[in-house]
Scaffold this active site. Structure first.
Site, PDB file in Angstrom:
ATOM      1  N   GLU A 148      -3.611   9.247  -8.543  1.00 19.48           N
ATOM      2  CA  GLU A 148      -3.569   7.830  -8.991  1.00 19.48           C
ATOM      3  C   GLU A 148      -4.988   7.113  -8.090  1.00 19.48           C
ATOM      4  O   GLU A 148      -4.737   6.859  -6.985  1.00 19.48           O
ATOM      5  CB  GLU A 148      -2.240   7.266  -8.820  1.00 19.48           C
ATOM      6  CG  GLU A 148      -1.222   7.709  -9.348  1.00 19.48           C
ATOM      7  CD  GLU A 148      -0.108   6.842  -9.369  1.00 19.48           C
ATOM      8  OE1 GLU A 148       0.007   5.618  -8.909  1.00 19.48           O
ATOM      9  OE2 GLU A 148       1.034   7.506  -9.423  1.00 19.48           O
TER      10      GLU A 148
ATOM     11  N   GLU B 144       5.317   9.605  -4.761  1.00 21.46           N
ATOM     12  CA  GLU B 144       5.506   8.462  -3.610  1.00 21.46           C
ATOM     13  C   GLU B 144       6.681   8.301  -2.963  1.00 21.46           C
ATOM     14  O   GLU B 144       7.314   7.146  -3.156  1.00 21.46           O
ATOM     15  CB  GLU B 144       4.925   7.163  -4.314  1.00 21.46           C
ATOM     16  CG  GLU B 144       3.627   7.229  -4.452  1.00 21.46           C
ATOM     17  CD  GLU B 144       2.901   5.991  -5.224  1.00 21.46           C
ATOM     18  OE1 GLU B 144       3.642   4.610  -4.861  1.00 21.46           O
ATOM     19  OE2 GLU B 144       1.879   5.864  -5.869  1.00 21.46           O
TER      20      GLU B 144
HETATM   21  O1  IFM Z   1       2.318   1.605 -11.299  1.00 19.93           O
HETATM   22  C1  IFM Z   1       2.634   2.511  -9.884  1.00 19.93           C
HETATM   23  C2  IFM Z   1       2.889   4.032 -10.329  1.00 19.93           C
HETATM   24  O2  IFM Z   1       4.100   4.146 -10.835  1.00 19.93           O
HETATM   25  C3  IFM Z   1       2.955   4.543  -8.830  1.00 19.93           C
HETATM   26  N1  IFM Z   1       1.926   4.317  -8.022  1.00 19.93           N
HETATM   27  C4  IFM Z   1       1.430   2.730  -7.793  1.00 19.93           C
HETATM   28  C5  IFM Z   1       1.254   2.364  -9.163  1.00 19.93           C
HETATM   29  C6  IFM Z   1       0.668   0.774  -9.229  1.00 19.93           C
HETATM   30  O3  IFM Z   1       1.511   0.265  -8.658  1.00 19.93           O
END
Ligand code: IFM
Length: 477
Positions: free
Chosen positions: A376, A175
């Site tokens: 994710e 990210e």
């Molecule tokens: O916890 C975070 C993760 O580290 C990166 N993506 C989003 C998640 C939720 O905010």
């Protein structure tokens, strides 16, 4: 949904998973490991940030986090019980290179060797991220400095040489959009800079670091595949007005396109004339940098949480991850989604926009998009422990999380089915964020994303109903 309906939906989903599709869970080092002062680990920007008053909602630090550093075998056993195929974790850069450079620290190497041994024994494939936000604090100016990209390339080379025969999939950076926007533009994440558009060098340097890391991993001869992960948020204007449309397009550039275009298309997007001067840090990038950034990839990692609605006019300091005075000074703001239910964080639950995200990737990048992994997908909810009336066993009935995960998996499968808008995408996996409740950055321990509940006093793990859901899905494929 009632429990029987949930089971039926899970059976249906399991039956629709493409052949070879992997189920997994994801975590990151800073959020779970703890042991921040052990084995010569250096300080990260997040260690420094958490000690600054007012930065973290509950005033907490990640010094213990979930105590994973000590309990790692127990956590791998939990994953084994889930019946998953793949574990996405991150290497802690400051645990391996305390100063962000130099030889890898033995204590750090040993820890990850033991983790990989446990995963091998459990038959779980590894997807390892080299950078999930814990920049070594010794690297002056962090990602504002071009030198950090070079140091990251060196780190990737050392890691490739050390672990190249053991890792199934390498992720360079997690990210870069969040790091740039939250960390360098709006100041809600470490290092807390509020440079707004002047944060863009941090984006370019991360992308350069990504390209250098891909080159370095390949030069080190790693056996596994290599990709990057970004979080894609489809952007909608709040109304049909021209001003809302212009700022929505601007936000799409900022959040999505400036990260994906250079990696997949070899150049930054064309910026509308009225905004172009804001992007000079990108438009002035050299062709040599762009060539490094556009290394061919084996996969693209998509994190999806929510869509973004944008309205013209300054409208307060709210961001999805905390309040930012800098946000209030922008000529646009992030508008609400009253039509959707919300997660514990207040984020809209809008699985159809995962389909939109996939469709946007398919239409923007076409055949240049490598296979996609959902790296994710998850949601926080206020989970409560209840004691089973029959035997007193602790239970966490997180039906909302099950419905969230099931509806998002469903949306992804629909969007990529033959004839659908993202049919050209070769979708390979679904990783739940997260295995464990953990340190949720600026929100501290106030947001629980785990399939497994963690008691932050004694670190007891208690699988939630969503754990049983994932196991059921895995077993019924
Ligand atoms: O916890 C975070 C993760 O580290 C990166 N993506 C989003 C998640 C939720 O905010």
């Amino acid at each position: 949904m009632k429990p029987e309906e949930r089971r039926e939906f899970a059976r249906d989903l399991a039956g629709r998973l493409p052949g070879g599709f992997e189920l997994g869970v994801a975590t990151s080092a800073f959020q779970i490991e703890g042991a921040t002062h052990e084995g010569g680990r250096g300080e990260s920007v997040w260690d420094a940030f958490t000690t600054q008053p007012g930065r973290i909602l509950d005033g907490s630090t990640a010094d213990r986090a979930t105590d994973h550093f000590s309990r790692m075998p127990e956590d791998v056993a939990l994953m084994h019980d889930l019946g998953i195929d793949s574990y996405r974790f991150s290497f802690s850069w400051p645990r391996l290179q305390a100063e962000g450079r130099g030889a890898l620290r033995t204590a750090g190497v040993d820890f990850y060797e033991r983790l990989l041994d446990q995963l091998d024994a459990a038959g779980i494939a590894s997807m390892a991220t080299l950078f999930h936000w814990d920049t070594p604090n010794a690297l002056e100016r962090g990602w504002f400095a071009r030198d950090t990209a070079l140091r990251f390339g060196d780190f990737a080379h050392a890691m490739g040489e050390r672990f190249g025969d053991r890792i199934g999939r390498w992720v360079t950076i997690n990210e870069p959009a969040t790091v740039t926007l939250n960390g360098y533009a709006l100041g809600v994440h470490a290092p807390g800079a509020t440079r707004l558009f002047n944060a863009l060098p941090a984006a370019h340097h991360q992308l350069l670091g990504h390209g250098l890391a891909v080159q370095a991993l390949r030069a080190a001869g790693v056996a596994g595949s290599v990709g990057i992960v970004n979080v894609h948020s489809p952007v909608e204007p709040a109304s049909g007005s021209e001003a809302d449309a212009a700022f929505a397009a601007l936000f799409d550039l900022l959040h999505n396109r400036i990260f994906a275009d250079p990696v997949l298309l070899g150049g930054y997007p064309t910026f509308p004339e009225e905004f172009a001067p804001l992007f000079s840090a990108l438009t002035e990038a050299s062709p040599a940098d762009l060539a490094v950034i556009a290394q061919p990839l084996d996969f693209w990692g998509l994190n999806y949480y929510m869509p973004t609605r944008v309205a013209a006019g300054s409208g307060g300091s709210a961001t999805p991850d905390g309040t930012s005075a800098a946000m209030a000074s922008l000529p646009f703001h992030l508008a609400d989604w009253p039509e959707f239910p919300r997660t514990g964080f207040g984020w809209p639950i809008a699985p159809e926009f995962l389909g939109t995200a996939l469709a946007e990737l398919a239409s923007r990048y076409g055949s240049l998009l490598p296979p996609v992994h959902l790296t994710e997908i998850g949601a926080s909810f206020a989970d409560a422990i209840e004691l089973d009336p029959d035997d007193g066993t602790p239970r966490i009935h997180d039906g909302s999380r099950i419905d969230f995960l099931a509806s998002h998996l469903d949306a992804a499968l629909r969007a990529t089915a033959p004839g659908a808008a993202a049919a050209s995408i070769d979708l390979r996996s679904f990783h739940v964020w997260s295995l464990l409740d953990n340190f949720e950055w600026a929100a501290g321990y106030t947001q629980r994303f785990g399939l497994v509940h963690v008691d932050f006093d004694d670190f007891t793990r208690t699988p939630k109903d969503s754990s049983a859901w994932l196991r059921y899905l895995a077993e019924n494929r």
